[in-house]
Scaffold this active site. Structure first.
Site, PDB file in Angstrom:
ATOM      1  N   GLN A 130     -26.645  40.523 -23.458  1.00 16.95           N
ATOM      2  CA  GLN A 130     -26.937  39.113 -23.189  1.00 16.95           C
ATOM      3  C   GLN A 130     -28.401  38.950 -22.813  1.00 16.95           C
ATOM      4  O   GLN A 130     -28.832  39.439 -21.766  1.00 16.95           O
ATOM      5  CB  GLN A 130     -26.034  38.609 -22.056  1.00 16.95           C
ATOM      6  CG  GLN A 130     -26.255  37.171 -21.659  1.00 16.95           C
ATOM      7  CD  GLN A 130     -25.431  36.796 -20.433  1.00 16.95           C
ATOM      8  OE1 GLN A 130     -24.849  37.651 -19.782  1.00 16.95           O
ATOM      9  NE2 GLN A 130     -25.379  35.519 -20.121  1.00 16.95           N
ATOM     10  N   GLY A 131     -29.180  38.295 -23.637  1.00 12.19           N
ATOM     11  CA  GLY A 131     -30.597  38.079 -23.380  1.00 12.19           C
ATOM     12  C   GLY A 131     -30.852  36.696 -22.807  1.00 12.19           C
ATOM     13  O   GLY A 131     -31.303  35.794 -23.531  1.00 12.19           O
ATOM     14  N   SER A 165     -27.878  43.914 -19.530  1.00 10.84           N
ATOM     15  CA  SER A 165     -26.883  44.988 -19.431  1.00 10.84           C
ATOM     16  C   SER A 165     -26.527  45.548 -20.804  1.00 10.84           C
ATOM     17  O   SER A 165     -26.284  44.793 -21.753  1.00 10.84           O
ATOM     18  CB  SER A 165     -25.618  44.474 -18.741  1.00 10.84           C
ATOM     19  OG  SER A 165     -25.920  44.050 -17.418  1.00 10.84           O
ATOM     20  N   GLU A 248     -18.090  33.465 -18.154  1.00 14.08           N
ATOM     21  CA  GLU A 248     -18.438  34.636 -17.355  1.00 14.08           C
ATOM     22  C   GLU A 248     -18.000  34.459 -15.916  1.00 14.08           C
ATOM     23  O   GLU A 248     -17.463  35.371 -15.300  1.00 14.08           O
ATOM     24  CB  GLU A 248     -19.947  34.863 -17.428  1.00 14.08           C
ATOM     25  CG  GLU A 248     -20.408  36.122 -16.708  1.00 14.08           C
ATOM     26  CD  GLU A 248     -21.891  36.373 -16.903  1.00 14.08           C
ATOM     27  OE1 GLU A 248     -22.297  37.528 -16.767  1.00 14.08           O
ATOM     28  OE2 GLU A 248     -22.649  35.422 -17.198  1.00 14.08           O
ATOM     29  N   GLU A 372     -26.677  31.637  -4.305  1.00 16.30           N
ATOM     30  CA  GLU A 372     -27.384  30.397  -3.970  1.00 16.30           C
ATOM     31  C   GLU A 372     -27.166  29.332  -5.037  1.00 16.30           C
ATOM     32  O   GLU A 372     -26.908  28.159  -4.732  1.00 16.30           O
ATOM     33  CB  GLU A 372     -28.879  30.684  -3.790  1.00 16.30           C
ATOM     34  CG  GLU A 372     -29.232  31.526  -2.564  1.00 16.30           C
ATOM     35  CD  GLU A 372     -29.006  33.009  -2.776  1.00 16.30           C
ATOM     36  OE1 GLU A 372     -29.180  33.775  -1.815  1.00 16.30           O
ATOM     37  OE2 GLU A 372     -28.640  33.407  -3.908  1.00 16.30           O
TER      38      GLU A 372
END
Length: 387
Positions: A130-131, A165, A248, A372
């Protein structure tokens, strides 16, 4: 919310539990659950395990049959993930493909994209990364600077991604790039599917505090991507990215959340061997608190699955799930340090698993959106508080 399972679903669970008992190494639930330390060996093991699951009919559970899936519901997918987590089975190397890319291709992809990519994801012919994040665009993802410029029948991409990743083991990358620099920052973005071995891509693994190199920084220099490799519309990449992040945050960690309970039970068994601590009210209260939170987490999972099965989709409440599981796992890992005491850092073999988990869990309140950011989403979009 009805949290019971039908007799057919219970039978499905028992069949899969039996298959796991017959196919998973008997000592896997202990220290081996992360696989070999060597990256290449571990990648081969994880890939072989996912292919074995697919051959047995336990991959793509809720994906349509016409694209290679099993055509069941998300409930059966939840059951498989719970059972895999219960025995801490190998998590696999293509989590990005199965949990992020596949669902968004099924939702937003063309028919040609679905028929080409979905079977390859299921059989691990394509491992995905995943970029999204960049050095100056992590929590503020819309501030990314990676550019894609149209040049004839190709897009030319230049930029840098980080925390990517499995990029060093991947075949494909789902890449978010800016295609209209004059548009507001949440506009003018496009989501591309890029062959990670294209000329001009430089992958540099980053060693983590755990000693592993699961993620990388990736540099793109004049990388040419054919027209038609976009997922969703040109300049509509933000909506596609939000879809990826919703998957996700809400459903992609069902396996891990089930595994947390297995870890916790192992930790309680270790506590029981330490009679002085086991009798201490602090430890007894902590066990009760963490167990209650784990049960709450499962109910949140079931609620999310129920919403999707009933066609309600995933909304901002996905941030509640993500915030809760990531910080809960950190609390469990911290409790492990209390249970083992000095043995936690002096190399006792029994504590090895939890030392690794403690270090790994530090990243869990950052990955898939920082705590956050999750609190901001909950406050602004659900509680209607001011920015």
């Amino acid at each position: 919310m009805n949290i019971s399972f039908t007799p057919e679903q219970q039978a499905f669970r028992l069949r899969f539990r039996t298959w796991l008992a017959e196919n998973l190494a008997t000592d896997w639930g202990g220290l081996r659950f992360t696989g070999p330390d060597d990256d290449a060996e571990n990648a081969a093991l994880q890939k072989a395990w996912e292919q074995k699951l697919y051959a047995a009919g336990y991959q793509g559970i809720h994906w349509p049959k016409e694209y290679g899936g099993q055509g069941m519901t998300l409930v059966e997918h939840l059951i498989v993930q719970e059972e895999l987590g219960r025995v801490s089975a190998p998590e696999g190397i293509n989590t990005m493909g199965k949990e992020l890319v596949g669902p968004i291709i099924l939702k937003m992809g063309t028919e040609e994209q679905k028929r080409h990519y979905i079977p390859r994801i299921l059989n691990i012919d394509d491992i995905w990364c995943q970029g999204f994040s960049e050095p100056d665009a992590g929590s503020d993802l819309a501030g990314l600077r990676t550019r894609a410029v149209l040049d004839g029948d190709h897009w030319v991409i230049n930029g840098q991604k980080v925390w990517t990743s499995f990029a060093h083991q991947a075949d494909m990358c789902i890449l978010l790039a800016r295609t209209d620099p004059d548009a507001p920052k949440h506009k003018g973005l496009t989501l591309f599917m890029v062959d990670i071995r294209s000329p001009g891509i430089d992958i540099r693994p980053l060693r983590q505090i755990t000693g592993r190199t699961e993620f990388n920084e990736v540099f793109f220099t004049d990388v040419r991507v054919p027209v038609g490799r976009n997922l969703g519309g040109i300049n509509d990449g933000w909506n596609a990215a939000v879809g990826v992040l919703s998957f996700e945050r809400a459903t992609a960690r069902l396996y891990r959340q089930a595994r947390f309970l297995a870890e916790f039970r192992q930790l309680v068994a270790s506590l029981a061997k330490r009679s002085e601590k086991a009798a201490n009210p602090f430890f007894r209260q902590k066990v009760g608190t963490l167990f209650s939170e784990l049960q709450m987490l499962r109910l949140l999972n079931l609620k999310t699955v129920s919403r999707i099965v009933n066609g309600k989709g995933i909304g901002s409440e996905a941030s509640i799930v993500k915030l809760f599981w990531s910080e809960l796992h950190q609390r469990i890992a911290t409790f492990a340090s209390d249970v083992y005491g000095q043995d936690f850092v002096l190399g006792e073999p029994e504590a090895e698993r939890f030392r690794f988990l403690y270090l790994h869990s530090r990243a869990e309140s950052i990955l898939a959106g920082t705590s956050e950011i999750q609190r901001n989403i909950i406050a602004e979009r659900m509680l209607q508080l001011g920015r």
